[in-house]
Design a protein around this motif. Structure first.
Motif, PDB file in Angstrom:
ATOM      1  N   LEU A 260      94.304  17.378 103.455  1.00  0.00           N
ATOM      2  CA  LEU A 260      93.573  17.414 102.571  1.00  0.00           C
ATOM      3  C   LEU A 260      94.788  19.324 101.787  1.00  0.00           C
ATOM      4  O   LEU A 260      94.730  19.216 100.478  1.00  0.00           O
ATOM      5  N   GLN A 261      95.202  19.977 102.325  1.00  0.00           N
ATOM      6  CA  GLN A 261      95.504  20.762 101.492  1.00  0.00           C
ATOM      7  C   GLN A 261      96.868  20.585 101.075  1.00  0.00           C
ATOM      8  O   GLN A 261      97.077  20.639  99.623  1.00  0.00           O
ATOM      9  N   PHE A 262      97.946  19.210 101.592  1.00  0.00           N
ATOM     10  CA  PHE A 262      98.298  18.601 100.937  1.00  0.00           C
ATOM     11  C   PHE A 262      98.517  17.348  99.175  1.00  0.00           C
ATOM     12  O   PHE A 262      98.934  17.876  98.392  1.00  0.00           O
TER      13      PHE A 262
ATOM     14  N   THR B  11     100.855  26.730  98.147  1.00  0.00           N
ATOM     15  CA  THR B  11     101.188  26.875  99.941  1.00  0.00           C
ATOM     16  C   THR B  11     100.862  27.697 100.942  1.00  0.00           C
ATOM     17  O   THR B  11      99.912  27.823 102.083  1.00  0.00           O
ATOM     18  N   ILE B  12     101.132  29.353 100.854  1.00  0.00           N
ATOM     19  CA  ILE B  12     100.232  30.150 101.207  1.00  0.00           C
ATOM     20  C   ILE B  12      99.542  30.639 100.904  1.00  0.00           C
ATOM     21  O   ILE B  12      98.539  31.004 102.138  1.00  0.00           O
ATOM     22  N   ILE B  13      98.349  30.598  99.699  1.00  0.00           N
ATOM     23  CA  ILE B  13      96.757  30.494  99.676  1.00  0.00           C
ATOM     24  C   ILE B  13      96.457  29.618 100.268  1.00  0.00           C
ATOM     25  O   ILE B  13      94.993  30.068 100.978  1.00  0.00           O
ATOM     26  N   LEU B  14      96.563  28.327 100.090  1.00  0.00           N
ATOM     27  CA  LEU B  14      95.627  27.505 100.944  1.00  0.00           C
ATOM     28  C   LEU B  14      95.916  26.993 102.082  1.00  0.00           C
ATOM     29  O   LEU B  14      94.345  27.012 102.686  1.00  0.00           O
ATOM     30  N   ARG B  15      96.565  27.489 102.497  1.00  0.00           N
ATOM     31  CA  ARG B  15      96.785  27.553 103.853  1.00  0.00           C
ATOM     32  C   ARG B  15      96.370  28.897 104.975  1.00  0.00           C
ATOM     33  O   ARG B  15      95.221  28.131 105.106  1.00  0.00           O
TER      34      ARG B  15
ATOM     35  N   LYS C 288      93.024  26.611 106.350  1.00  0.00           N
ATOM     36  CA  LYS C 288      92.728  27.381 108.027  1.00  0.00           C
ATOM     37  C   LYS C 288      91.346  28.274 108.252  1.00  0.00           C
ATOM     38  O   LYS C 288      91.467  27.433 110.072  1.00  0.00           O
ATOM     39  N   ARG C 289      91.009  28.895 107.688  1.00  0.00           N
ATOM     40  CA  ARG C 289      89.441  29.663 108.051  1.00  0.00           C
ATOM     41  C   ARG C 289      88.643  27.759 108.235  1.00  0.00           C
ATOM     42  O   ARG C 289      88.190  28.425 108.938  1.00  0.00           O
ATOM     43  N   LEU C 290      88.992  27.256 107.077  1.00  0.00           N
ATOM     44  CA  LEU C 290      88.189  26.367 106.984  1.00  0.00           C
ATOM     45  C   LEU C 290      88.384  25.178 108.131  1.00  0.00           C
ATOM     46  O   LEU C 290      87.247  24.507 108.350  1.00  0.00           O
ATOM     47  N   VAL C 291      89.518  24.533 108.531  1.00  0.00           N
ATOM     48  CA  VAL C 291      89.595  23.852 109.718  1.00  0.00           C
ATOM     49  C   VAL C 291      89.243  24.316 111.334  1.00  0.00           C
ATOM     50  O   VAL C 291      88.890  23.754 111.833  1.00  0.00           O
ATOM     51  N   ASN C 292      89.371  25.968 110.706  1.00  0.00           N
ATOM     52  CA  ASN C 292      88.967  26.492 112.388  1.00  0.00           C
ATOM     53  C   ASN C 292      87.149  26.269 112.230  1.00  0.00           C
ATOM     54  O   ASN C 292      87.109  26.049 113.838  1.00  0.00           O
ATOM     55  N   VAL C 293      86.111  26.394 111.334  1.00  0.00           N
ATOM     56  CA  VAL C 293      84.731  25.511 110.868  1.00  0.00           C
ATOM     57  C   VAL C 293      84.769  24.745 111.391  1.00  0.00           C
ATOM     58  O   VAL C 293      83.855  24.200 112.527  1.00  0.00           O
ATOM     59  N   SER C 294      85.249  23.621 110.925  1.00  0.00           N
ATOM     60  CA  SER C 294      85.195  22.114 111.424  1.00  0.00           C
ATOM     61  C   SER C 294      85.955  21.763 112.910  1.00  0.00           C
ATOM     62  O   SER C 294      85.075  21.119 113.422  1.00  0.00           O
TER      63      SER C 294
END
Length: 660
Positions: free
Chosen positions: A7-9, A300-304, A308-314
Motif C-alpha cells: 500500500l505504501q508503494f 518514502t520517508i514520511i509514509l514509511r 510502519k505504525r499502521l502495519v504494527n497495529v494490523s
C-alpha cells in the motif's frame, strides 16, 4: 501467483502521478498562456509600431511635397526665368538643411536645370508626362543620372502660367533613398526582423540591404502562402498575417503610407519571442523533475514511518486474533497513539479474563477427575452393598454381621455424596463468575469496535472539510488568474502610453513617467499573482496528500475492526462452552443430591434391619431394589463425570490458544 504490491508503494505512486499530472498541466497551461500573451503583445506592438512609422513617413512625404508646391507656386518660379530661379533654388536647398539632395526647374521639353546649374534630361522618365498634365507626383526609387550609384526619389509639382493657368514647367525636388526611408524605417521589434517598402504592384522599392530594390516583386514569390498574404495586404490599409518559410514561423505586418502607393511591410520571426519562454519551459521541466524526485524521497520517508505504525497495529491485531496477548503497542499523544492506548487496554482486559478462565478451567478439570474417582468409588461401594444384601437372604446371622459392614459403606457413601454436592456448588459459582467476566470482555470489545467506527467517521468528516478547502483554493487560483490578466492589460496600457508619450516629445515626458509607474505596478501585480498561485498549488498538494493519508487510515481502521470482530466471536464461543459446563455441573449437582437422599434411605433401611431381624427377609427385597436404583444413579454419575471431563478439555484447548 499474483504479486503483492504494498500500500505504501501504491500511495507513493498515486501521489507522484497526480503531482506529475498537475505539474504538467500547470506548465502546459502557463506555457500556452505565456505564448499567447507574448504573441498577442507582439501583434499589438507590431500593429502600433508599423502604423506609427507609416504615418510618420506619410507626414514626411506630405511636408516635403508641400515645400516643393510652395516653391512651384512662387511668382519667381512662375516666370520660368531659369537664370533667376536657379539662385533661388540654391538658397532653398540650403535653407532646408540639406534635406533635398537636388532641386531643379524644368521646362515642358524635359530639360531640368539643377540648383548647381547642372542640366539633366528627364523627358524619358515615366513621371514627366503625368506632371505635364498638372499632377503632383512622388516617384519610386531610381538611379540618379548625375550619380548612378545613388538611388533617389523625386517629388515633382507642375508650374503654371498665372495668366493662362497652363503648365509651363515643373519643380523637382530629389531625395536620397537613405534620407526618405531610413529615417522612417529604422525600427525593429526583434534582432532579425526585416522592414520593406513595396509599391502597389508588389515591387520592392526599399529594403535595408538595397539588394531587392526594383529587383524583386513579392507578388511573384515562390512561397504561395507568402504571396497570398502580400496580395491581401496590398488591398488593405492595415494587415496582419502569419506564414512559414525555411527559417520558421513569421508574423507579417503591413500598413499603407497615406498619400502614396507605398506600403510598409514588417516581417518578425516569432521564434525570437518564444525562445525565452522555451528556455523557461525547459528550466521549469528540470525544476519539476527535481521536485518530483525530492517529493518521492520525502513521501518514502514520511509514509514509511506512518505505514510502519499502521502495519504494527494490523500485525498485533492478527496476533491477538490468534490468541497471543504478550505484545503491546507503543503509546503516544497523537491519534494513532491514543488508539494504541485503547488497544493495549483491551489486551490487558483480555489477559485478565483469560487468566480467570484458565483458573476456572483448571478447577473444572480437577473437579471432573474427582467426580470420576468418586463415581468409581460409589459404583464399587454399590456392588459391595448389593452383594451384602444378597447375603442377607442366606441367614440372619450372616445378615447381622454384614449389616455393620453395609453401615460403614453407606456412611462413606454419604460423606462422598456431601463432598460431591459441595464441589458442584463451588463449580457453579466459579462458572457464573467466569460467564460474567466473559460478558464484560465482550462488552469491552464492542466498545472498542464502536470507538474505531467513531474514529473512522471523524476521519471522513476531516476528509470532507479538506475537500471543501481544496475547492476554495481553486476559487482563489481563479482570482489570481484574473489578477494576472488585469496586470497584462495594465502592462499593455503602459506600453501604449509610452508610445504616445514618445510621440508627444517634450510635452509627453510627464505622461511617460506615469506610464513607467503603471508598468511597474503591473509587474508587481503579476509577480504577486504568481507567488499566490505557487502558494495555492502547495496548499492543494498538501490537501491531496492529507486526503490520501486519511483514506489509508480508514482502510487500516477497517482491518482493525475485522480483527476485533474475530476476537469477539472467540469470546462468544468461550461463553457458549462455559454455559455447557454450567449445565453439566448442574446435572451433576442434582444427581449428587439425589444420591445423598438415597443414602439416607439405605442407612435408615439398614438401621431398621438391625433392630428388627424378623423383617430382614422382606426388607432385603426392598434394599435390593433400592441398591439397583442406586447403581443406575452411579452409572449416570459416571457418565456425567466423563462429560464434564470432556468439556473441561475443550475449555482448556480454547484457553490454550491465548498466550499470556
Amino acid at each position: 501467483m499474483r504479486k503483492h504490491v504494498s500500500l505504501q508503494f501504491k500511495a507513493i505512486l498515486s501521489i507522484s502521478i497526480i503531482f506529475i499530472a498537475l505539474i504538467s498541466a500547470v506548465t502546459s497551461i502557463s506555457y500556452i498562456t505565456s505564448k499567447k500573451t507574448i504573441l498577442s503583445s507582439l501583434e499589438s506592438s507590431g500593429k502600433q509600431t508599423i502604423a506609427i512609422h507609416s504615418k510618420n513617413l506619410s507626414s514626411w512625404l506630405k511636408s516635403r511635397l508641400s515645400q516643393v508646391e510652395v516653391m512651384a507656386d512662387t511668382d519667381l518660379v512662375s516666370t520660368m526665368n531659369v537664370s533667376k530661379i536657379v539662385p533661388y533654388l540654391n538658397r532653398e536647398q540650403k535653407s532646408y538643411g540639406g534635406v533635398f539632395n537636388t532641386i531643379g526647374i524644368s521646362d515642358t521639353t524635359g530639360k531640368l536645370t539643377l540648383q548647381n546649374n547642372e542640366v539633366i534630361d528627364i523627358s524619358s522618365e515615366n513621371t514627366f508626362p503625368e506632371v505635364m498634365q498638372g499632377k503632383e507626383v512622388i516617384s519610386n526609387p531610381f538611379q540618379a543620372k548625375e550619380d548612378p550609384s545613388q538611388l533617389i526619389i523625386s517629388m515633382e509639382c507642375p508650374v503654371k502660367d498665372p495668366k493662362t493657368n497652363k503648365v509651363s514647367g515643373l519643380i523637382s525636388g530629389a531625395f536620397l533613398v537613405s534620407t526618405v526611408f531610413k529615417e522612417n524605417t529604422n525600427f525593429h521589434l526583434g534582432k532579425t526582423d526585416n522592414v520593406y517598402i513595396l509599391n502597389k504592384d508588389g515591387t520592392v522599392i526599399f529594403d535595408n540591404n538595397k539588394k531587392l530594390i526594383n529587383n524583386s516583386n513579392f507578388l511573384k514569390s515562390s512561397n504561395k502562402e507568402y504571396t497570398s498574404l502580400v496580395k491581401q495586404a496590398l488591398s488593405k490599409d492595415s494587415f496582419l498575417g502569419e506564414f512559414n518559410d525555411k527559417s520558421g514561423t513569421k508574423e507579417l505586418f503591413a500598413s499603407h503610407v497615406e498619400g502614396s502607393d507605398w506600403y510598409i511591410f514588417l516581417e518578425v520571426p516569432t521564434k525570437e519571442y518564444i525562445s525565452s519562454i522555451n528556455s523557461l519551459l525547459y528550466f521549469i521541466i528540470l525544476v519539476a523533475f527535481v521536485a518530483i524526485v525530492i517529493l518521492i524521497g520525502l513521501l518514502t520517508i514520511i509514509l514509511r514511518y506512518f505505514f510502519k505504525r499502521l502495519v504494527n497495529v494490523s500485525l498485533l491485531a492478527e496476533k491477538v486474533a490468534k490468541g497471543d496477548l504478550t505484545n503491546y503497542l507503543p503509546e503516544s499523544s497523537d491519534e494513532l497513539g491514543r488508539f494504541n492506548i485503547t488497544f493495549n487496554k483491551m489486551i490487558e482486559n483480555l489477559k485478565e479474563m483469560i487468566i480467570k478462565l484458565k483458573g476456572v478451567s483448571d478447577v473444572v478439570k480437577e473437579s471432573s477427575k474427582n467426580y470420576k474417582n468418586i463415581s468409581l468409588d460409589v459404583v464399587e461401594g454399590g456392588k459391595n452393598i448389593q452383594e451384602s444384601i444378597k447375603n442377607l437372604a442366606l441367614g440372619s446371622k450372616i445378615n447381622a454381621d454384614e449389616i455393620s459392614n453395609v453401615t460403614v459403606y453407606v456412611s462413606d457413601m454419604e460423606k462422598k455424596s456431601k463432598e460431591l454436592v459441595d464441589i458442584s456448588i463451588n463449580i457453579d459459582n466459579m462458572i457464573t463468575e467466569t460467564k460474567d467476566n466473559t460478558k464484560i470482555g465482550s462488552k469491552n470489545l464492542n466498545n472498542t469496535i464502536k470507538l474505531l467506527d467513531n474514529m473512522k467517521n471523524s476521519i471522513l468528516t476531516s476528509s470532507r472539510v479538506i475537500t471543501e478547502l481544496s475547492q476554495k483554493s481553486e476559487t482563489i487560483a481563479n482570482i489570481t488568474i484574473a489578477i494576472s490578466e488585469i496586470s497584462e492589460q495594465t502592462n499593455l496600457l503602459a506600453l501604449n502610453a509610452s508610445i504616445e508619450a514618445a510621440r508627444a516629445g517634450e510635452n509627453g515626458k510627464g505622461f511617460s513617467v506615469v506610464a513607467e509607474e503603471v508598468k511597474k505596478l503591473s509587474e508587481q501585480s503579476a509577480d504577486s499573482s504568481q507567488e499566490i498561485s505557487r502558494e495555492i498549488l502547495q496548499v492543494q498538494e498538501q490537501v491531496r496528500e492529507a486526503f490520501s493519508t486519511m483514506k489509508q487510515s480508514i482502510d487500516f481502521m477497517e482491518q482493525g475492526t475485522g480483527s476485533m470482530e474475530t476476537i469477539s466471536m472467540i469470546f462468544n464461543e468461550i461463553e457458549s462452552q462455559v454455559q455447557n459446563v454450567k449445565d453439566v455441573s448442574s446435572n451433576v449437582s442434582e444427581i449428587a443430591k439425589a444420591l445423598l437422599d438415597q443414602n439416607k434411605n439405605i442407612y435408615q433401611a439398614i438401621s431398621n434391619t438391625s433392630a428388627v431381624t424378623e423383617e430382614a427377609a422382606a426388607n432385603t427385597y426392598s434394599a435390593e431394589e433400592t441398591v439397583n436404583n442406586q447403581e443406575k444413579m452411579f452409572l449416570e454419575l459416571k457418565t456425567a463425570a466423563s462429560e464434564l471431563e470432556n468439556l473441561s478439555v475443550v475449555l482448556s484447548d480454547e484457553i490454550s490458544k491465548f498466550k499470556i
